[in-house]
Design an enzyme around this catalytic site. Structure first.
Site, PDB file in Angstrom:
ATOM      1  CD  GLU A  90      -1.436   8.089  -5.208  1.00  0.00           C
ATOM      2  OE1 GLU A  90      -1.212   6.820  -5.212  1.00  0.00           O
ATOM      3  OE2 GLU A  90      -0.517   9.031  -5.510  1.00  0.00           O
ATOM      4  CD  GLU A 121       6.692   7.244  16.846  1.00  0.00           C
ATOM      5  OE1 GLU A 121       7.402   6.388  17.070  1.00  0.00           O
ATOM      6  OE2 GLU A 121       6.807   7.730  15.698  1.00  0.00           O
TER       7      GLU A 121
END
Length: 305
Positions: A90, A121
Site C-alpha cells: 500500500e 516457518e
C-alpha cells in the site's frame, strides 16, 4: 539444515497462555461475544503506546537509511508475513514510493499469502535465502515480525540481515523474546492472551498492523511524502484518486476546483507538482526541479514563495 530449536517452551509465551479453559464462548450471547473481543482489542492501543519511544527510534533510523537509498524489508510467517506484505503493497499508491522501496517477505513465498504453508516457518535457512535474494545491504532495514518472537524463519532472516550489515528490527508480542535479542532495535508489544487462545491473528495481529502502519507511514512523513496531513504524492490512477488529488490541490493551494484540475492535468496528475506550479506560477519542469532541490519536501518549496 534442521530448524533452530526454540529457546523457551511454547507454553511459556503470553500469546500462548491458557490459564484454564477461559470463557465458554459458545454459550455466550453474540452481543456479549462482540463486547468481549472489543474489550480485548481496546487494550491493544495502550500496549502499542507503551512502545512509542522505541517505535519512534525505529522510524528515525529507517528514514535516515531510506533517504540514502535504502529499503524497508518485512519478514514474517503466516499472519505476520501477510500483514507485512499488505503494508508494503500500500505504500507505492499512497505515497508515490518507487516499487521495491518497501518489501514484504513471507515464509513459503507468494503461495503463502492466500494459502497455509505453515511448515515453511520452521526453517531458518528459508529466511536467510529470502534475504539473500534481495541482495540486502547496509542501507536496508529488515523488520522481523513474529508474534511469538521465536519463529525460525524470521530469526534466520534477521540474522542473515545482520551479517550483511543491515539495520535489524524485531516486532513481537512477548517480553524477552529471542527475536529481540537477535536484532538492533526490538519492539515488544505485549497484548496478553487471545480471545481464542493462541490465535495470534487477533490481538497480536491487530497490534502488528498498528505498528506497521506507524513505521511505514511515519517514515514516509519523514521523507517529505506529505504536506500537512495531505498525501501529496498519491498516485491518482482511478476516478476516486483523481478526485482526491483535486481536493488535495484545492486544500493546499487555495485554488478553485477548475484551476486545480487544469494544473493537475498539466502536472501529470501529481498533486505535489501541481501545488508547486500554482504557488510558483511556473511550468511542470520548473516545479519538479524546485522539488528535487528540496529533496521532495513541498513545504520547503512553498516557504520560498
Amino acid at each position: 539444515m534442521p530448524s533452530t530449536p526454540p529457546t523457551a517452551p511454547l507454553d511459556a509465551l503470553v500469546t500462548e497462555r491458557m490459564d484454564g479453559i477461559g470463557p465458554m464462548l459458545d454459550a455466550l450471547p453474540t452481543t456479549d461475544l462482540v463486547r468481549l473481543m472489543n474489550d480485548g482489542d481496546a487494550a491493544v492501543a495502550d500496549a502499542v503506546r507503551q512502545q512509542a519511544s522505541a517505535i519512534a527510534a525505529v522510524v528515525d533510523a529507517v528514514a535516515t537509511r531510506m533517504a540514502g537509498g535504502g529499503r524497508l524489508i518485512y519478514a514474517g510467517a503466516g499472519t505476520s508475513g501477510r500483514l507485512g506484505i499488505l503494508d508494503a503493497s500500500e505504500i507505492p499508491p499512497t505515497f508515490g514510493a518507487p516499487p521495491g522501496q518497501v518489501v514484504g517477505l513471507i515464509a513459503g513465498g507468494p503461495q503463502a499469502i492466500t494459502e497455509s504453508v505453515e511448515a515453511a516457518e520452521d526453517d531458518p535457512e528459508l529466511g536467510r535465502a529470502d534475504i539473500d535474494t534481495l541482495h540486502a545491504g547496509a542501507l536496508d532495514t529488515v523488520v522481523g515480525i513474529a508474534s511469538s518472537g521465536r519463529t525460525p524463519y524470521v530469526l534466520g532472516a534477521v540474522r542473515r540481515a545482520t551479517e550483511l550489515g543491515c539495520l535489524t528490527v524485531g516486532l513481537s508480542c512477548n517480553a524477552g523474546a529471542p527475536l529481540s535479542a537477535a536484532v538492533d532495535l526490538p519492539l515488544e508489544v505485549v497484548v496478553g492472551e487471545e480471545t481464542v487462545r493462541g490465535s495470534t491473528r487477533l490481538r497480536a495481529g491487530t497490534a502488528t498492523k498498528m505498528v506497521l502502519n506507524m513505521l511505514s507511514t511515519l517514515v514516509m512523513v519523514r521523507l517529505g511524502k506529505t504536506y500537512g496531513s495531505l498525501m501529496v504524492d498519491v498516485q491518482a490512477t482511478n476516478d476516486k484518486l483523481r478526485h482526491r488529488a483535486v481536493r488535495i490541490v484545492t486544500t493546499a493551494s487555495g485554488a478553485d476546483e477548475r484551476t486545480a484540475r487544469r494544473v493537475l492535468e498539466a502536472a501529470g496528475w501529481h498533486a505535489k507538482t501541481a501545488i508547486a506550479m500554482i504557488a510558483m506560477d511556473c511550468d511542470r519542469e520548473t516545479a519538479r526541479a524546485a522539488l528535487a532541490a528540496a529533496a521532495g519536501r513541498l513545504g520547503a518549496v512553498l516557504e520560498g514563495h
